[in-house]
Design an enzyme around this catalytic site. Structure first.
Site, PDB file in Angstrom:
ATOM      1  CG  ASP A  71      -0.854  -0.545   2.715  1.00  0.00           C
ATOM      2  OD1 ASP A  71       1.263   0.451   2.604  1.00  0.00           O
ATOM      3  OD2 ASP A  71      -0.856  -1.066   3.734  1.00  0.00           O
ATOM      4  CG  ASP A  73       0.502   4.688   4.414  1.00  0.00           C
ATOM      5  OD1 ASP A  73      -0.134   4.346   4.476  1.00  0.00           O
ATOM      6  OD2 ASP A  73       1.746   4.312   5.588  1.00  0.00           O
ATOM      7  CG  ASP A 147       8.636   3.897  13.190  1.00  0.00           C
ATOM      8  OD1 ASP A 147       9.650   3.971  12.265  1.00  0.00           O
ATOM      9  OD2 ASP A 147       8.490   2.792  12.782  1.00  0.00           O
TER      10      ASP A 147
END
Length: 451
Positions: A71, A73, A147
């Site tokens: 996918d 983003d 992160d």
């Protein structure tokens, strides 16, 4: 406004600002056509409206690593409301992090707004986990909030440039997983990052930086504070990464398997159970790599089967009837599991169907086999039976028999039915007529269905 201004002047907890590294296509190797049309259209629409917008995170990382992303983003400086107003099919979701889902046919693009650094006003629980965070910031602040360095990458399909604030491309090339900021603080903010570290290191064959790996075992208990639904989503990503076997091995090495699936640690300590689980994970990895369909219901059915089996046998030994005992065993195991992972009702339904069909494979006479092969879940249940045989739980002969039976024509199936029960039917016993005590109280018997 004053708080936002002070935050920009006194950036608390942020790494020292550094110049962004702009990497061209000859270095990162991404071609615009590798990005989905929906993601390119989302970025273009936002940019045409005067906003900054980039494909971000895992998709950029995977494309550089030569992996097809599942996918895409997008990150932007537009607020969720501004994003929603630009697209016909878009909705704002999330409480802790507000994001926008922009839908194009079957594809959904997740659009997030650049976020600012945490400060003393960030809402956290007693363990340090961030509970709510919708303070918008700059692209640089957003990169510092991510992160791992390999996830802080921003790709602009229009210019074909990658913006890298934390040397993520270099770390990816050097096969190293590094955290942005202090790993201990970042794990407290979001304990799921420990699972993500394991998954990414297994998927991309990365070596964890010592500062990333060292705190995991001692901080593993923080996983208990993660909401069940979010933990379930992360476990699905891990189990369907195409590297589930390696992920589970690394989870055990880091001490993270205890408590994630409450019964998984027990299963992995049983030789027969461990073999069964590892066969199932290897089979799932193979299907993911081959682009075949996978089923969460099937995989969770395999992970929890040996606990159901042990519970079922214990109940039968206590005198319970087989079918009610199986239902009770399934409910008990799934209730225990549900305390940690929010498995959806649909998936639970799939799990139960696969389990309930297993005893029916033992019946190979009469009409039962003909009815079984007509069941919608027959193939999934047979695959489950095959794994049971490969692990040594059942003889291979029963799996081969059902494979031949399912593929045979009608005449061959009739011949394959076990002779001791083939073609037999239970006769309905006639109820004996009671003699009337006297003509006045006599009642005519109900007509028999056999008459």
């Amino acid at each position: 406004m004053i708080r936002k201004l002070l935050r920009r002047v006194f950036r608390r907890g942020e790494p020292t600002p550094r110049p962004v590294e702009i990497i061209g296509p000859e270095q990162h190797g991404i071609r615009p056509e590798q990005v989905s049309a929906a993601a390119r259209r989302t970025v273009d629409t936002l940019q045409q409206a005067g906003f900054k917008a980039y494909v971000v995170g895992g998709a950029v990382r995977d494309l550089i690593a030569g992996i097809d992303p599942k996918d895409f983003d997008v990150a932007t400086d537009a607020t969720p409301e501004q994003v929603r107003n630009l697209f016909r099919r878009a909705r704002i979701i999330g409480r802790r992090f507000q994001i926008v889902h922009v839908m194009f046919g079957q594809e959904t693009i997740e659009v997030s707004t650049f976020r600012a650094a945490h400060d003393e006003n960030t809402l956290k629980d007693e363990h340090g986990r961030v509970l709510r965070d919708n303070v918008w910031g700059t692209m640089e602040e957003d990169a510092a909030r991510r992160d791992f360095t390999i996830n802080a990458l921003y790709y602009d399909p229009a210019t074909q440039q990658v913006f890298d604030y934390h040397h993520g491309v270099r770390d990816l090339q050097h096969k190293t997983l590094r955290m942005i900021g202090d790993p201990r603080a970042r794990y407290r903010e979001d304990p799921v990052r420990m699972l993500r570290a394991v998954r990414l290191s297994a998927k991309l064959d990365l070596r964890m930086d010592p500062t990333v790996e060292a705190p995991i075992r001692e901080m593993a208990e923080l996983i208990e504070n993660v909401p069940a639904a979010r933990l379930f989503d992360e476990m699905l990503k891990l189990l369907f990464s195409g590297h589930a076997v390696e992920c589970v091995k690394r989870l055990r090495e880091e001490g993270l398997h205890h408590g994630l699936l409450p019964l998984l640690d027990v299963i992995l300590e049983q030789p027969l159970g461990e073999k069964f689980v590892m066969l199932a994970l290897a089979d799932t990895d193979r299907r993911v790599r081959e682009g075949k369909r996978t089923s969460p219901g099937f995989l969770f059915a395999t992970l929890l089967w040996h606990e159901v089996l042990a519970n079922w046998e214990a109940r039968k030994n206590q005198g319970e009837l087989p079918v009610p005992a199986l239902h009770a065993a399934m409910d008990e195991v799934l209730d225990t599991q549900g305390e940690k992972l929010a498995i959806t009702r649909r998936i639970i339904g799939d799990i139960k169907e696969i389990w309930l069909l297993q005893p029916r494979f033992e019946k190979r006479g009469g009409r039962a086999p003909l009815r079984l092969i007509e069941q919608p879940r027959f193939r999934a249940a047979w695959d489950f039976l095959r794994l049971r045989a490969e692990s040594g739980e059942l003889p291979e002969e029963i799996v081969d028999w059902w494979a031949r039976f399912a593929e045979a024509d009608h005449a061959t199936r009739e011949a394959m039915l076990k002779p001791e029960t083939a073609g037999t039917k239970k006769r309905r016993r006639r109820r004996a007529k009671k003699p009337a005590e006297c003509p006045a109280s006599a009642v005519s018997p109900a007509p028999s269905l056999n008459e």
